[in-house]
Design a protein around this motif. Sequence first.
Motif, PDB file in Angstrom:
ATOM      1  N   ASN A  15       0.829  -1.213   0.000  1.00 62.09           N
ATOM      2  CA  ASN A  15       0.000   0.000   0.000  1.00 62.09           C
ATOM      3  C   ASN A  15       0.860   1.258   0.000  1.00 62.09           C
ATOM      4  O   ASN A  15       0.560   2.230  -0.700  1.00 62.09           O
ATOM      5  CB  ASN A  15      -0.921   0.019   1.224  1.00 62.09           C
ATOM      6  CG  ASN A  15      -2.029  -1.011   1.147  1.00 62.09           C
ATOM      7  OD1 ASN A  15      -2.202  -1.805   2.065  1.00 62.09           O
ATOM      8  ND2 ASN A  15      -2.786  -1.014   0.079  1.00 62.09           N
ATOM      9  N   VAL A  52      -3.266   5.813   6.457  1.00 66.57           N
ATOM     10  CA  VAL A  52      -4.627   5.264   6.428  1.00 66.57           C
ATOM     11  C   VAL A  52      -5.202   5.359   5.017  1.00 66.57           C
ATOM     12  O   VAL A  52      -5.844   4.416   4.533  1.00 66.57           O
ATOM     13  CB  VAL A  52      -5.526   5.959   7.460  1.00 66.57           C
ATOM     14  CG1 VAL A  52      -6.967   5.492   7.321  1.00 66.57           C
ATOM     15  CG2 VAL A  52      -5.020   5.688   8.866  1.00 66.57           C
ATOM     16  N   CYS A  53      -4.988   6.484   4.352  1.00 67.93           N
ATOM     17  CA  CYS A  53      -5.442   6.619   2.960  1.00 67.93           C
ATOM     18  C   CYS A  53      -4.854   5.502   2.108  1.00 67.93           C
ATOM     19  O   CYS A  53      -5.564   4.850   1.336  1.00 67.93           O
ATOM     20  CB  CYS A  53      -5.031   7.973   2.392  1.00 67.93           C
ATOM     21  SG  CYS A  53      -6.084   9.353   2.865  1.00 67.93           S
ATOM     22  N   GLU A  71     -18.648   6.499   4.192  1.00 69.61           N
ATOM     23  CA  GLU A  71     -17.923   5.603   5.097  1.00 69.61           C
ATOM     24  C   GLU A  71     -16.423   5.865   5.046  1.00 69.61           C
ATOM     25  O   GLU A  71     -15.742   5.886   6.084  1.00 69.61           O
ATOM     26  CB  GLU A  71     -18.203   4.138   4.725  1.00 69.61           C
ATOM     27  CG  GLU A  71     -17.505   3.140   5.638  1.00 69.61           C
ATOM     28  CD  GLU A  71     -17.782   1.692   5.248  1.00 69.61           C
ATOM     29  OE1 GLU A  71     -17.301   0.791   5.972  1.00 69.61           O
ATOM     30  OE2 GLU A  71     -18.469   1.465   4.233  1.00 69.61           O
ATOM     31  N   GLN A  72     -15.885   6.084   3.852  1.00 72.55           N
ATOM     32  CA  GLN A  72     -14.457   6.366   3.723  1.00 72.55           C
ATOM     33  C   GLN A  72     -14.089   7.672   4.420  1.00 72.55           C
ATOM     34  O   GLN A  72     -13.079   7.748   5.122  1.00 72.55           O
ATOM     35  CB  GLN A  72     -14.067   6.410   2.243  1.00 72.55           C
ATOM     36  CG  GLN A  72     -14.063   5.052   1.560  1.00 72.55           C
ATOM     37  CD  GLN A  72     -13.882   5.162   0.053  1.00 72.55           C
ATOM     38  OE1 GLN A  72     -14.438   6.065  -0.581  1.00 72.55           O
ATOM     39  NE2 GLN A  72     -13.116   4.247  -0.526  1.00 72.55           N
ATOM     40  N   SER A 132      -3.769   2.597   2.989  1.00 69.10           N
ATOM     41  CA  SER A 132      -4.306   1.283   3.354  1.00 69.10           C
ATOM     42  C   SER A 132      -5.699   1.060   2.784  1.00 69.10           C
ATOM     43  O   SER A 132      -6.128  -0.079   2.592  1.00 69.10           O
ATOM     44  CB  SER A 132      -4.331   1.132   4.877  1.00 69.10           C
ATOM     45  OG  SER A 132      -5.339   1.944   5.461  1.00 69.10           O
ATOM     46  N   LEU A 133      -6.413   2.160   2.480  1.00 71.12           N
ATOM     47  CA  LEU A 133      -7.764   2.072   1.925  1.00 71.12           C
ATOM     48  C   LEU A 133      -7.783   2.310   0.413  1.00 71.12           C
ATOM     49  O   LEU A 133      -8.847   2.391  -0.189  1.00 71.12           O
ATOM     50  CB  LEU A 133      -8.672   3.107   2.605  1.00 71.12           C
ATOM     51  CG  LEU A 133      -8.892   2.948   4.112  1.00 71.12           C
ATOM     52  CD1 LEU A 133      -9.673   4.135   4.658  1.00 71.12           C
ATOM     53  CD2 LEU A 133      -9.621   1.639   4.411  1.00 71.12           C
ATOM     54  N   ASN A 134      -6.591   2.438  -0.183  1.00 74.18           N
ATOM     55  CA  ASN A 134      -6.471   2.772  -1.608  1.00 74.18           C
ATOM     56  C   ASN A 134      -7.193   4.078  -1.953  1.00 74.18           C
ATOM     57  O   ASN A 134      -7.839   4.212  -2.989  1.00 74.18           O
ATOM     58  CB  ASN A 134      -6.980   1.644  -2.494  1.00 74.18           C
ATOM     59  CG  ASN A 134      -6.024   0.464  -2.553  1.00 74.18           C
ATOM     60  OD1 ASN A 134      -6.441  -0.670  -2.734  1.00 74.18           O
ATOM     61  ND2 ASN A 134      -4.736   0.709  -2.389  1.00 74.18           N
ATOM     62  N   THR A 145     -14.115   7.189   8.130  1.00 71.93           N
ATOM     63  CA  THR A 145     -12.932   6.455   8.579  1.00 71.93           C
ATOM     64  C   THR A 145     -11.739   7.385   8.709  1.00 71.93           C
ATOM     65  O   THR A 145     -10.979   7.322   9.692  1.00 71.93           O
ATOM     66  CB  THR A 145     -12.599   5.309   7.605  1.00 71.93           C
ATOM     67  OG1 THR A 145     -13.683   4.378   7.590  1.00 71.93           O
ATOM     68  CG2 THR A 145     -11.326   4.583   8.023  1.00 71.93           C
TER      69      THR A 145
END
Length: 210
Positions: free
Chosen positions: A6, A145-146, A25-26, A148-150, A29
């Motif tokens: 990532n 975090v971004c 949701e994104q 890790s969430l793509n 988070t």
Amino acid sequence: MTIIDNLKWRYAVKKFDANKKLTEEQVNTLKEAFNLTATCYGLQPIKLIVINNKEVQEQLLPFSFNQQQIVQASHLFVICIQDNYTTKEVTEYFNLVKKIRNTPDEILNPFKDFLTAEIQKKTQEELAIANKNQAYIALGNLLTVCASLNIDSCPMEGFIPSKYDEVLGLEKHNLKSVLVLPVGFRAEDDYMKDLLKVRKNLTESVIEIS
């Protein structure tokens, strides 16, 4: 992907796809991740402004040296510190500690008194420098975090804080902007998208002592 994959995938996006939006949701988070960021003594002297308004983003563009990511991004995050930082923040923090943990005053007061004295002996300029360092910790956390969430991002220092403060009306909230983070999804024609990441070898950037 693993977290290392990532982080290799992540880069400072030069062009966002303006038609792609983060889900609620994104965004939630990322807001939670910001709130969970480690800060000195846990005082959280930082706040996050989340902008999802193209008109406002357009207003901020000329004060961002016309970097188009500001308007292309799904959302624009602005990390702020308090303009006038006082011992009131310490009092509120320990009130929260007591409420959540039910910790007795006799245990809290020595640490509370220490932090109060530390703030009282510093100038506002010194406090602003210290608090800005906390903003960088939050920025790093959000970037990870971004990734890790793509979710794509582009950390920015290149903007005029005083103008951001004016457009966003931050003075009335006792805040001043210090960092900007557009978030969204990379455009297919971003020239940086497929370039290999350039980093030193681990042996050059890490020193091990055993």
